[in-house]
Enzyme design. Structure first.
Site, mmCIF file in Angstrom:
data_model
loop_
_atom_site.group_PDB
_atom_site.id
_atom_site.type_symbol
_atom_site.label_atom_id
_atom_site.label_comp_id
_atom_site.label_asym_id
_atom_site.label_seq_id
_atom_site.Cartn_x
_atom_site.Cartn_y
_atom_site.Cartn_z
ATOM 1 N N GLY A 303 -10.240 -27.844 4.992
ATOM 2 C CA GLY A 303 -10.971 -26.611 4.751
ATOM 3 C C GLY A 303 -10.597 -26.052 3.398
ATOM 4 O O GLY A 303 -9.571 -26.439 2.822
ATOM 5 N N MET A 304 -11.443 -25.193 2.864
ATOM 6 C CA MET A 304 -11.169 -24.520 1.586
ATOM 7 C C MET A 304 -11.638 -23.080 1.719
ATOM 8 O O MET A 304 -12.801 -22.830 2.055
ATOM 9 C CB MET A 304 -11.893 -25.242 0.444
ATOM 10 C CG MET A 304 -11.749 -24.551 -0.907
ATOM 11 S SD MET A 304 -10.032 -24.536 -1.484
ATOM 12 C CE MET A 304 -9.987 -22.971 -2.366
ATOM 13 N N GLU A 305 -10.720 -22.170 1.403
ATOM 14 C CA GLU A 305 -10.904 -20.755 1.713
ATOM 15 C C GLU A 305 -11.801 -19.993 0.749
ATOM 16 O O GLU A 305 -11.494 -18.854 0.389
ATOM 17 C CB GLU A 305 -9.523 -20.098 1.775
ATOM 18 C CG GLU A 305 -8.746 -20.036 0.433
ATOM 19 C CD GLU A 305 -7.894 -21.257 0.116
ATOM 20 O OE1 GLU A 305 -8.218 -22.351 0.607
ATOM 21 O OE2 GLU A 305 -6.919 -21.112 -0.624
ATOM 22 N N HIS A 329 -6.680 -21.021 9.709
ATOM 23 C CA HIS A 329 -5.997 -21.144 8.421
ATOM 24 C C HIS A 329 -6.868 -20.610 7.277
ATOM 25 O O HIS A 329 -6.428 -19.754 6.499
ATOM 26 C CB HIS A 329 -5.625 -22.617 8.176
ATOM 27 C CG HIS A 329 -4.909 -22.852 6.882
ATOM 28 N ND1 HIS A 329 -3.541 -22.943 6.806
ATOM 29 C CD2 HIS A 329 -5.375 -23.006 5.607
ATOM 30 C CE1 HIS A 329 -3.193 -23.148 5.541
ATOM 31 N NE2 HIS A 329 -4.284 -23.196 4.796
ATOM 32 N N GLU A 330 -8.100 -21.091 7.202
ATOM 33 C CA GLU A 330 -8.956 -20.660 6.082
ATOM 34 C C GLU A 330 -9.270 -19.173 6.179
ATOM 35 O O GLU A 330 -9.305 -18.468 5.171
ATOM 36 C CB GLU A 330 -10.237 -21.497 6.011
ATOM 37 C CG GLU A 330 -10.032 -23.013 5.911
ATOM 38 C CD GLU A 330 -8.949 -23.468 4.942
ATOM 39 O OE1 GLU A 330 -8.677 -22.740 3.968
ATOM 40 O OE2 GLU A 330 -8.354 -24.543 5.165
ATOM 41 N N HIS A 333 -6.463 -17.063 4.893
ATOM 42 C CA HIS A 333 -6.415 -16.955 3.432
ATOM 43 C C HIS A 333 -7.148 -15.698 2.931
ATOM 44 O O HIS A 333 -6.946 -15.299 1.780
ATOM 45 C CB HIS A 333 -7.042 -18.185 2.775
ATOM 46 C CG HIS A 333 -6.098 -19.330 2.540
ATOM 47 N ND1 HIS A 333 -4.928 -19.204 1.830
ATOM 48 C CD2 HIS A 333 -6.165 -20.638 2.909
ATOM 49 C CE1 HIS A 333 -4.317 -20.393 1.758
ATOM 50 N NE2 HIS A 333 -5.051 -21.276 2.417
ATOM 51 N N GLU A 352 -0.002 -20.885 0.574
ATOM 52 C CA GLU A 352 -0.162 -21.815 1.697
ATOM 53 C C GLU A 352 0.884 -21.628 2.808
ATOM 54 O O GLU A 352 0.572 -21.787 3.984
ATOM 55 C CB GLU A 352 -0.151 -23.260 1.194
ATOM 56 C CG GLU A 352 -1.321 -23.599 0.260
ATOM 57 C CD GLU A 352 -2.690 -23.459 0.915
ATOM 58 O OE1 GLU A 352 -2.779 -23.285 2.150
ATOM 59 O OE2 GLU A 352 -3.688 -23.520 0.170
ATOM 60 N N ASP A 408 -1.379 -30.334 -7.970
ATOM 61 C CA ASP A 408 -1.564 -31.123 -6.740
ATOM 62 C C ASP A 408 -0.228 -31.467 -6.091
ATOM 63 O O ASP A 408 -0.117 -31.535 -4.870
ATOM 64 C CB ASP A 408 -2.264 -32.455 -7.043
ATOM 65 C CG ASP A 408 -3.752 -32.279 -7.267
ATOM 66 O OD1 ASP A 408 -4.224 -31.124 -7.187
ATOM 67 O OD2 ASP A 408 -4.431 -33.286 -7.543
ATOM 68 N N TYR A 416 3.566 -25.854 2.615
ATOM 69 C CA TYR A 416 2.920 -25.363 3.840
ATOM 70 C C TYR A 416 3.942 -25.080 4.942
ATOM 71 O O TYR A 416 4.127 -23.940 5.369
ATOM 72 C CB TYR A 416 1.915 -26.394 4.363
ATOM 73 C CG TYR A 416 0.622 -26.479 3.580
ATOM 74 C CD1 TYR A 416 0.533 -27.255 2.432
ATOM 75 C CD2 TYR A 416 -0.519 -25.798 3.999
ATOM 76 C CE1 TYR A 416 -0.648 -27.356 1.712
ATOM 77 C CE2 TYR A 416 -1.712 -25.889 3.294
ATOM 78 C CZ TYR A 416 -1.772 -26.662 2.158
ATOM 79 O OH TYR A 416 -2.943 -26.750 1.447
ATOM 80 N N ARG A 587 -12.032 -37.292 4.042
ATOM 81 C CA ARG A 587 -10.981 -36.267 4.074
ATOM 82 C C ARG A 587 -9.641 -36.878 3.654
ATOM 83 O O ARG A 587 -9.120 -37.789 4.295
ATOM 84 C CB ARG A 587 -10.891 -35.692 5.486
ATOM 85 C CG ARG A 587 -9.899 -34.559 5.623
ATOM 86 C CD ARG A 587 -9.984 -33.960 7.010
ATOM 87 N NE ARG A 587 -8.936 -32.995 7.238
ATOM 88 C CZ ARG A 587 -8.686 -32.441 8.421
ATOM 89 N NH1 ARG A 587 -9.442 -32.769 9.471
ATOM 90 N NH2 ARG A 587 -7.716 -31.570 8.569
HETATM 91 N N1 BES Z 1 -6.542 -24.278 -0.085
HETATM 92 C C1 BES Z 1 -6.322 -25.394 0.750
HETATM 93 C C2 BES Z 1 -6.993 -26.652 0.275
HETATM 94 C C3 BES Z 1 -6.576 -27.080 -1.122
HETATM 95 C C4 BES Z 1 -5.257 -27.103 -1.503
HETATM 96 C C5 BES Z 1 -7.534 -27.476 -2.021
HETATM 97 C C6 BES Z 1 -4.917 -27.495 -2.789
HETATM 98 C C7 BES Z 1 -7.187 -27.873 -3.307
HETATM 99 C C8 BES Z 1 -5.872 -27.874 -3.698
HETATM 100 C C9 BES Z 1 -6.751 -25.110 2.182
HETATM 101 O O1 BES Z 1 -6.559 -23.791 2.580
HETATM 102 C C10 BES Z 1 -5.898 -25.944 3.080
HETATM 103 O O2 BES Z 1 -4.719 -25.742 3.083
HETATM 104 N N2 BES Z 1 -6.498 -26.859 3.824
HETATM 105 C C11 BES Z 1 -5.805 -27.739 4.727
HETATM 106 C C12 BES Z 1 -5.939 -27.309 6.149
HETATM 107 C C13 BES Z 1 -4.831 -26.445 6.663
HETATM 108 C C14 BES Z 1 -4.987 -26.185 8.151
HETATM 109 C C15 BES Z 1 -3.455 -26.960 6.384
HETATM 110 C C16 BES Z 1 -6.434 -29.104 4.601
HETATM 111 O O3 BES Z 1 -7.428 -29.247 3.903
HETATM 112 O O4 BES Z 1 -5.927 -30.039 5.196
HETATM 113 ZN ZN ZN Z 2 -4.562 -23.279 2.829
#
Ligand code: BES
Ligand code: ZN
Length: 638
Positions: A303-305, A329-330, A333, A352, A408, A416, A587
């Site tokens: 997901g992306m918030e 989670h999203e 955010h 995060e 990244d 997290y 994914r």
């Molecule tokens: N903001 C993140 C996704 C992200 C992180 C995009 C870094 C680009 C760079 C999003 O909120 C996220 O953490 N998604 C997780 C799910 C979450 C339940 C841990 C994912 O995509 O797995």
């Molecule tokens: Zn996140």
């Protein structure tokens, strides 16, 4: 010695930290006191931007773009309002990456646009090219005529054949962490907040959406968007496709291609309850509507918030709401991250880790402690893996090291799960009621601002620790934030449900049939599979598969856990379905580890994995392509 006791070195530690971070604060751009602060008081703390945001700040972005599917480009203008932080500044520096700049103009005091001689710097692989725009005194608006590259890392252009409906193309963006600059010239740092508006032209029959108030089509066929709350650039977002909408309640709904719309609305039907729980704990939701969009399967994240419109992977649609912690989670955010933001990606745990904590609190509120603890244990397993894999100890600190190569690298389970466990630790020490009140006030006090780890610690000290000096020591705090791994004060979460799963697994390994699995949740199945010992026999794999039908399973999390075991154990019978999975799911959480595991097994398996990747690659997102290319590059020549 007590943490923060005023007469001990603990205080100087904390003060030193807070001073180091303080000046990096992101003043709200509207705050004139901050804007006019002497230049030497403002430090540029984000090294992943070319922007001179310590001298000049963008305040608003206005986009006017054609969404051109034939050429796979966004094409048009970006108009940028800016303010001086340093009154002596004479240039505005912006981030761009792979953009073609056609012209830059400035708006003069006389209301006339005039061309400006800009310079576009050399391309850096991580940062892109610096766009330097000299401006005349009194000027506060520039207009940039530009187009994106078909290879922009932040945009994925899907052909009709790559969509479920097969009739229309699809576009979606992913700006976090450094890809907003591949979509528009911008000060691409979480330390700067902007409001934005956009006018989009899209081909007939397609619906454009943004991380903003969705505007209807006007009489010219143009769509208008507006984001009145100031957001960091990494939350700019766009999706265009044959997208339909279904309401969940009066201010929450789902967008998706029609094949999955009803299923998505059903899967996410408890989102309103999540919003209620979140609001009860941490104060009002401040963004108006909250919608979800289920993207095509190549979306590289869970997901992306994006504000007002979270982007979600279709792999969450399991049919039983078992993967909706990603929605929690999203949505979370909307407080941690979108409302209160890390001022640099070295502080990503503030986004995060805090969000993972809030997510878990909401899951507990809705589904009880049992599920929340299962999710903690699964997160801990992932954390232990990332701790083992860390290339150096500094990468296991919550505060990432200053020489981090790319943002990244900050988005591991250290950021997290260790972040989440740090907040759980604080909650245990200060007590839930106190800590809840603290977090709620934190979201209020820093609303629409960005802050650093050091500012968070100072705030924790001022708001919570001075009142409860015995709750924790300076050494304990330091170990969590600036120390490696999991500190001694970490309390391991224990799940009763998982203990039962362990017993079933043991019995099964001893030759008994696996009983009492009928009511298992996804979480229990994941624990069952993930903790299988290495070296299962072919016969054991076959017995598992025929009893539980893991191969080809619809639930992507369980299928993934199974394929990982199968690859490690050399169980070839999954091959066809594994290939299907790799061909149909983009994914990253799943496919990066599957390819890495296949590649490292042996040369034949690696050759086979490369063959699959060659076919799958055109359908993957540019972000995923870059990551998987790197996995195979390690074996180049062998
Ligand atoms: N903001 C993140 C996704 C992200 C992180 C995009 C870094 C680009 C760079 C999003 O909120 C996220 O953490 N998604 C997780 C799910 C979450 C339940 C841990 C994912 O995509 O797995
Ligand atoms: Zn996140």
């Amino acid at each position: 010695m007590r943490f923060f006791a005023t007469t001990t070195p603990a205080l100087s530690f904390v003060l030193a930290l807070s001073l180091a971070g303080c000046s990096a604060n992101n003043p709200q751009v509207q705050d004139t006191k901050q804007i006019q602060a002497p230049a030497d008081k403002i430090i540029k703390a984000d090294k992943f931007t070319h922007a001179n945001y310590d001298k000049v700040r963008m305040t608003h972005l206005s986009l006017n773009l054609d969404v051109n599917f034939d050429e796979k480009v966004l094409d048009g203008t970006a108009t940028i309002n800016f303010k001086l932080v340093d009154p002596t500044a004479t240039v505005l520096q912006l981030d761009t990456k792979d953009l073609t700049i056609r012209s830059v103009e400035g708006l003069g005091a006389d209301g006339q646009w005039r061309g400006i001689d800009y310079t576009l710097g050399e391309r850096d692989d991580v940062l892109g090219s610096k766009l330097t725009i000299p401006f005349r005194e009194g000027m506060n608006k520039v207009r940039i005529d530009y187009r994106t590259s078909p290879k922009a890392e932040g945009l994925q252009w899907l052909s009709p054949a790559q969509t479920a409906g097969k009739k229309h193309p699809y576009l979606f963006s992913q700006a976090q962490a450094l890809n907003a600059r591949t979509m528009t010239p911008v000060q691409d740092t979480p330390a700067v907040r902007i409001t934005y508006d956009a006018t989009l032209r899209v081909p007939d029959g397609l619906l454009p959406l943004m991380s903003a108030e969705q505007g209807a089509m006007d009489e010219n066929g143009e769509y208008h968007f507006k984001m009145p709350q100031p957001i960091p650039s990494y939350l700019l977002a766009i999706a265009v496709g044959d997208i339909k909408f279904k309401a969940i309640n009066d201010h929450i709904g789902v967008y998706a291609e029609s094949y999955i719309l009803d299923a998505a609305a059903e899967e996410f039907s408890e989102t309103p309850m999540m919003e209620v729980a979140n609001t009860k704990l941490y104060g009002p939701y401040r963004w108006g509507r909250y919608d979800l969009i289920v993207l095509p399967p190549s979306f590289p994240f869970g997901g992306m918030e994006n504000p007002r419109l979270s982007f979600m992977t279709p792999t969450l649609i399991a049919g039983d709401k078992s993967l909706t912690n990603v929605v929690a989670h999203e949505l979370a955010h909307s407080w941690s991250g979108n409302l209160v933001t890390n001022s640099s990606w070295l502080d990503a745990w503030l986004n995060e880790g805090v969000t993972s904590y809030v997510e878990n609190r909401v899951m507990e509120e809705l589904y009880g402690e049992g599920r929340a603890v299962m999710e903690q244990v699964l997160a801990l397993d992932d954390l232990m893996r990332d701790l083992r894999a860390a290339k150096r100890p500094a990468l296991t600190h919550l505060k990432m090291p200053a020489d981090l190569a790319h943002p990244d690298d900050a988005f591991t389970q250290i950021t997290y799960a260790k972040g989440q466990f740090f907040l759980q630790f604080l909650e245990q020490r200060f007590g839930r009621d106190e800590f809840d009140a603290f977090l709620k006030k934190y979201f209020d006090d820093f609303a629409f601002q960005s802050l650093s780890t050091e500012e968070f610690i100072k705030y924790l000290h001022d708001e919570l620790h001075v009142k409860n000096p015995d709750a924790l020591t300076s050494a304990e705090l330091k170990a969590w934030v600036y120390g490696p791994g999991l500190p001694d004060s970490f309390i391991t979460p224990k799940s009763d449900a998982f203990a039962k799963v362990d017993a079933v697994r043991e019995a099964w390994l001893g030759g008994a049939a696996a009983e009492e699995t009928a009511n298992w949740s996804t979480h229990e199945w994941l624990h069952f599979l993930n903790k299988m010992p290495v070296g299962l026999s072919e016969d054991q794999f076959e017995r598992l598969d025929s009893a539980f039908k893991f191969t080809g399973m619809q639930n992507a999390e369980i299928a993934f856990a199974w394929y990982m075991q199968a690859i490690k154990g050399g169980y070839g019978a999954v091959d066809t379905q594994l290939e299907n999975f790799l061909m149909s799911v983009g994914r990253g959480k799943f496919i990066y580890r599957l390819y890495a595991e296949l590649a490292k097994r042996d040369e034949d398996t690696r050759t086979e994995a490369k063959r699959i990747y060659k076919n799958a690659r055109p359908g993957y997102h540019p972000i995923a392509q870059r990551r998987i290319d790197a996995i195979f590059a390690k074996y180049a020549g062998g």
